[in-house]
Design an enzyme around this catalytic site. Structure first.
Site: not given
Length: 367
Positions: A324, A358
C-alpha cells in the site's frame, strides 16, 4: 475534491498518472509493464467515519477540509457505498429525533459489504446506560424495518455495547467461487471491495503454477490466505491481532478449507522462530520443518518489511508482495533485487482521486 462531489470526469487521467508514476518508480528494477486494475469511479469505499456536529436542534455528519481545517457538512458521500449513503440519511434522521441517542454523540463509523450487510458504531463522550440500550434497540429495529440488514454498536470510554454482535459477513465472488469473509468492527478490512476482488484474482493468477506450500505474513482475516489455498498443498499464515485471528479461523470453517493453518504471532516473532532464536508456546503442535514453503506472501503495513523480514523472504523461490506504499516497496526492492527479479507487476486503484497507490509484484529467484 469536496465530500459530496467526486471528479469522476477525471478518473481516467488520475489513473494514467498513477500508472506512469508507478512504472517510473519500478524502472530501476527492470519491472515489466504494470497490469492496471480499475476501481468503480464512485461508491467504491465500503467503510467511512464521520464526526457528528451539534447545532442547537440540528445534528449532522461532518468532515474537515484537509487544507483549511474548516468543517464541512456531509449529507451524501459518493466515495462510500450506496448502502452507507442510504443508512447515513436514515440513521441521522432517527437520532436527531431522540435526545437520549444524540446526547454527546460525537462520531459514527460505518461498515458495509457487497452482500448487503451494514454495521454502524455510535461513539459517545458519556457513559452508556440501560436507557441508552433500550433506545438503541428501538433504533436498530426501526432501521431493520426500513430494510437495512444492520448491526448497531455503542462505544464510550472503556465501553463497547453490542446489541447483537460486532461483525458482518461479506461474500465476494473470486475466480468462480463465492468466498465468505467475516469482518469485525474496528478491525482492518480492505476498504475497496471491487478492487479487493481484483487483487485476489490477480494473486490467484500469478500463483496458479506454484508448487509446494505457501507462507503468509500479516494475514488479517485470511483475505488472501483463503483465496490462495486452492493453488497450494498447504498454507501457513501469521497474524498478531486476536480479533483478526478469530475471524480468520471462522472464515476457514465457513469456506470449508482444510489446508490453512493460522498462528498468532508477529512477522518479527515468526522470523525468530524460523531462525531458531526463540521458542514459542503458540507453535506447540506445529512442525515448521514439515512445511515445504516455496512461495511467501507479504502484505505489510505502510512501513514495509523490516530488515530481518527482508532477509527471511529472500530465502524463498517466489515472493508475492502486495504494497500500500510503493516507496517502502522500492526500499525493500533495493535489497531483494540481488536475489530476485520482478516477473509480474500490478497497479490496483484502491484509493481513487488520492495520491495513494496499491500495487503488487511477483518476485522470482534469479538463476
Amino acid at each position: 475534491m469536496t465530500p459530496d462531489i467526486l471528479p469522476t470526469d477525471g478518473y481516467e487521467h488520475q489513473l494514467a498518472e498513477k500508472s506512469a508514476r508507478l512504472q517510473a518508480m519500478m524502472s530501476p528494477f527492470q519491472a515489466p509493464a504494470a497490469e492496471i486494475f480499475r476501481s468503480p469511479a464512485e461508491h467504491y469505499r465500503m467503510r467511512a467515519e464521520f464526526r457528528v456536529w451539534h447545532d442547537e436542534d440540528d445534528l449532522y455528519h461532518i468532515m474537515f477540509d484537509q487544507q483549511t481545517k474548516l468543517r464541512i457538512r456531509v449529507e451524501q458521500f459518493p466515495v462510500a457505498s450506496l448502502l452507507i449513503n442510504r443508512l447515513m440519511s436514515a440513521l441521522m434522521t432517527a437520532i436527531r429525533a431522540e435526545p437520549i441517542l444524540r446526547h454527546k454523540l460525537f462520531q459514527i463509523d460505518y461498515l458495509s459489504t457487497l452482500s448487503g450487510k451494514l454495521l454502524a458504531t455510535l461513539l459517545y463522550h458519556r457513559p452508556l446506560d440501560e436507557e441508552w440500550q433500550q433506545k438503541a434497540r428501538e433504533l436498530r429495529d426501526q432501521l431493520r424495518e426500513q430494510g437495512f440488514d444492520l448491526q448497531l454498536i455503542g462505544r464510550a470510554s472503556k465501553t463497547k455495547i453490542m446489541l447483537d454482535h460486532d461483525y458482518i459477513d461479506e461474500v465476494l465472488p473470486v475466480a468462480g467461487r463465492d468466498m465468505i469473509y467475516r469482518q469485525v468492527e474496528n478491525s482492518f478490512t480492505q476498504p475497496n471491495a471491487a478492487v479487493n476482488i481484483h487483487m485476489l484474482e490477480w494473486a490467484i493468477d500469478v500463483t496458479q503454477h506454484a508448487s509446494g506450500d505457501l507462507l503468509e505474513l500479516y494475514c488479517g482475516n485470511g483475505n488472501f490466505s483463503l483465496a490462495l489455498a486452492r493453488n497450494f498443498d498447504r498454507v501457513l499464515a501469521t497474524e498478531i491481532a486476536k480479533p483478526s485471528v478469530a475471524a480468520a479461523q471462522y472464515n476457514i470453517a465457513a469456506n470449508h478449507i482444510d489446508n490453512v493453518q493460522i498462528i498468532r504471532m508477529s512477522a518479527e516473532e515468526f522470523t525468530q522462530a524460523m531462525q531458531g532464536v526463540r521458542e514459542f508456546n503458540r507453535l506447540k503442535g506445529i512442525d515448521l520443518t514439515s512445511y515445504n514453503c516455496e512461495t511467501i506472501f507479504v502484505d505489510p503495513p505502510r512501513s514495509g518489511l523490516d530488515d530481518e523480514t527482508v532477509k527471511l523472504v529472500q530465502a524463498y523461490p517466489r515472493i508475492l508482495y502486495i504494497s500500500c506504499n510503493p516507496e517502502t516497496l522500492c526500499a525493500n526492492l533495493e535489497q531483494l533485487q540481488y536475489t530476485h527479479k520482478i516477473s509480474r507487476l500490478a497497479l490496483f486503484d484502491q484509493f481513487p482521486y488520492t495520491h495513494h497507490m496499491e500495487c503488487g509484484v511477483l518476485l522470482e529467484k534469479r538463476d
